[in-house]
Design a protein around this motif. Sequence first.
Motif, short mmCIF file in Angstrom:
data_model
loop_
_atom_site.label_atom_id
_atom_site.label_comp_id
_atom_site.label_asym_id
_atom_site.label_seq_id
_atom_site.Cartn_x
_atom_site.Cartn_y
_atom_site.Cartn_z
N THR A 92 0.84 -1.20 0.00
CA THR A 92 0.00 0.00 0.00
C THR A 92 0.87 1.25 0.00
O THR A 92 2.03 1.23 0.43
N ALA A 93 0.26 2.32 -0.48
CA ALA A 93 1.02 3.57 -0.61
C ALA A 93 1.33 4.17 0.76
O ALA A 93 0.47 4.22 1.64
N LYS A 94 2.58 4.60 0.93
CA LYS A 94 3.00 5.26 2.17
C LYS A 94 3.22 6.74 1.87
O LYS A 94 3.95 7.08 0.94
N PRO A 95 2.63 7.60 2.65
CA PRO A 95 2.77 9.05 2.37
C PRO A 95 4.22 9.51 2.50
O PRO A 95 4.94 9.06 3.40
N VAL A 96 4.62 10.38 1.58
CA VAL A 96 5.94 11.02 1.68
C VAL A 96 5.77 12.54 1.71
O VAL A 96 6.74 13.27 1.57
N SER A 97 4.53 12.98 1.85
CA SER A 97 4.26 14.44 1.94
C SER A 97 3.05 14.63 2.84
O SER A 97 2.41 13.65 3.27
N SER A 98 2.73 15.89 3.11
CA SER A 98 1.50 16.19 3.83
C SER A 98 0.31 15.91 2.92
O SER A 98 0.43 15.90 1.70
N PHE A 99 -0.83 15.73 3.53
CA PHE A 99 -2.08 15.68 2.78
C PHE A 99 -2.56 17.13 2.62
O PHE A 99 -2.50 17.90 3.58
N VAL A 100 -3.01 17.48 1.44
CA VAL A 100 -3.46 18.87 1.23
C VAL A 100 -4.80 18.86 0.52
O VAL A 100 -5.12 17.94 -0.24
N ARG A 104 -12.45 22.05 -1.98
CA ARG A 104 -13.40 21.45 -1.05
C ARG A 104 -14.69 22.24 -0.99
O ARG A 104 -14.73 23.43 -1.35
N GLY A 105 -15.72 21.56 -0.53
CA GLY A 105 -17.01 22.20 -0.31
C GLY A 105 -17.39 22.03 1.14
O GLY A 105 -16.54 21.77 1.99
N THR A 106 -18.66 22.22 1.43
CA THR A 106 -19.06 22.17 2.84
C THR A 106 -18.99 20.76 3.40
O THR A 106 -18.73 20.56 4.58
N ASP A 107 -19.23 19.75 2.54
CA ASP A 107 -19.24 18.38 3.08
C ASP A 107 -18.46 17.42 2.19
O ASP A 107 -18.69 16.21 2.23
N TRP A 108 -17.57 17.93 1.38
CA TRP A 108 -16.74 17.07 0.54
C TRP A 108 -15.38 17.74 0.33
O TRP A 108 -15.22 18.94 0.59
N ALA A 109 -14.42 16.97 -0.13
CA ALA A 109 -13.08 17.53 -0.36
C ALA A 109 -12.31 16.66 -1.34
O ALA A 109 -12.49 15.44 -1.38
N LEU A 110 -11.49 17.31 -2.14
CA LEU A 110 -10.53 16.60 -3.00
C LEU A 110 -9.16 16.79 -2.35
O LEU A 110 -8.70 17.93 -2.17
N ILE A 111 -8.54 15.70 -1.97
CA ILE A 111 -7.31 15.75 -1.18
C ILE A 111 -6.20 15.03 -1.94
O ILE A 111 -6.42 13.95 -2.51
N ALA A 112 -5.03 15.64 -1.99
CA ALA A 112 -3.90 15.02 -2.69
C ALA A 112 -2.73 14.82 -1.74
O ALA A 112 -2.60 15.55 -0.75
N TRP A 113 -1.90 13.86 -2.05
CA TRP A 113 -0.68 13.62 -1.26
C TRP A 113 0.29 12.82 -2.09
O TRP A 113 -0.09 12.11 -3.02
N LYS A 114 1.55 12.96 -1.78
CA LYS A 114 2.57 12.19 -2.48
C LYS A 114 2.87 10.94 -1.66
O LYS A 114 2.86 10.98 -0.43
N SER A 115 3.18 9.87 -2.40
CA SER A 115 3.46 8.62 -1.70
C SER A 115 4.61 7.90 -2.40
O SER A 115 5.09 8.33 -3.46
N ASN A 116 5.01 6.76 -1.81
CA ASN A 116 6.05 5.96 -2.46
C ASN A 116 5.47 5.21 -3.67
O ASN A 116 6.19 4.49 -4.35
N ARG A 117 4.18 5.40 -3.92
CA ARG A 117 3.57 4.83 -5.11
C ARG A 117 3.04 5.94 -6.02
O ARG A 117 2.03 5.77 -6.70
N GLY A 118 3.72 7.07 -6.01
CA GLY A 118 3.34 8.16 -6.89
C GLY A 118 2.34 9.11 -6.24
O GLY A 118 2.13 9.11 -5.02
#
Lengths: 256, 196
Positions: A92-100, A104-118
Amino acid sequence: MNSDVYNAPEPVLPGSYLAARRAHLLDEIDRRSSRHWRVVKWFVDQPRRRRMMLVVALVIVLGGVGTALGLGLGLLGKDVAFHKRYDRGLFTAKPVSSFVYITRGTDWALIAWKSNRGICLDYAYEDTSNRFGFNGWSACGMPVVGSPPDKVFKQPPNTDLIGISMGSGNGVVAVSGPVAASVTKVRILLRDGKVFDPTIYAAPAKLHTSLRFYLLRVPSNRIRVGRPTAPAFPGEIRAVLAFGPNGTLLQRKDLP
Amino acid sequence: MDAFDDKRLWSRVREGDSDAFAALFDRYARSIHRYCFRRTGDHSLADDLMSVVFLEAWRRRSEVEPVRVLPWLYAIATNVLRNQQRATRRHRAALARVPVPVPEGDFADVVGARLDAERQMRSILEAVRSLSRLEQEVLALCIWEGLSSGEAAVALGVPEATVRTRLHRARAHLAASTFRQGTESQLLSCDPEGGR
């Protein structure tokens, strides 16, 4: 005693008393002429009923903003906590950066992060019926130019200009993905001929990437989402196109 | 110190001229302080209430164009006295910034004189306590402060006839009380040209 009722005494005022009060009064007037005090004065000068209405309106607005922020922050925190707890597998992917947050909206969000799997992209939405308090889907390892390499499974160099992550939930179909820096427009084609041009968002500086991200959110009653047993896969999408400057088609990815 | 002069000063105050306001303070602060003291029997409280009256006057300067400034200041003072807690709460921060007075000369004499005046005033207030609030206010404005019935009417926000009636009743009550105590009362009126 009552004979004195008509002869009330004079107060005793020391010599400098009125001068001191006068100086204080002028100081206060100066203070109230400041910009801050003008706002306070404007508020105080309103009729009582209007003041009450303003206070109520302010409470509603602050409450709404606070709720929105709380929900949004909550989603990021829940998403981080979820991955921290459950992404323990060898592959499974392991984070190598913060989640950002990408957006986003009031009850949803698009979140990105870097991992050892891209690069990884999560679409999350509030869901109190779920024991995690949220729901959504996640995609990693999209081989888009500019994303970190997959270090778990050796892959050829990233050559795609566009990645695709899709799902539906909470009454919404969401199509999102990373795009290379050279992409200026994304177009989504449906099998029935409908066309959507989703918004493209820059990544926050905290993610340290040239990648950008697109997101299309459509109410699920406007787009048929495959078979009822597989609602997370929008079978109605035919292709996703990436365009560069001057409207040049850079890449077209057809979906089966 | 005529009404025309007051009006000219007030029009400058409405435009935010603090110097004009300072001039009005110089002109009327002593009267307002005296009124507050005589209604409360407390120098310290009167000090603060006088400041509140002028802060309120500044705050509300654009609301009215008083024909005469002093009755309007008395009107504010009367409201402040009626709602002391609310009025002082509004200006609590400002009152907290009032500098501590520095004793000067023979401070003991001043303190003694202030205590005497307070004792005398409280005794008078005790004597008029049986009057209604409006009667007390009319008494204070017309008898103690020497306002005309018209000016008192402005200060109290009631018709002039009401002022006269209430003053008559107040006098009657006090006369009855004085008669019972076997002393002679003074007959004073709310004279339209009453001096201050």
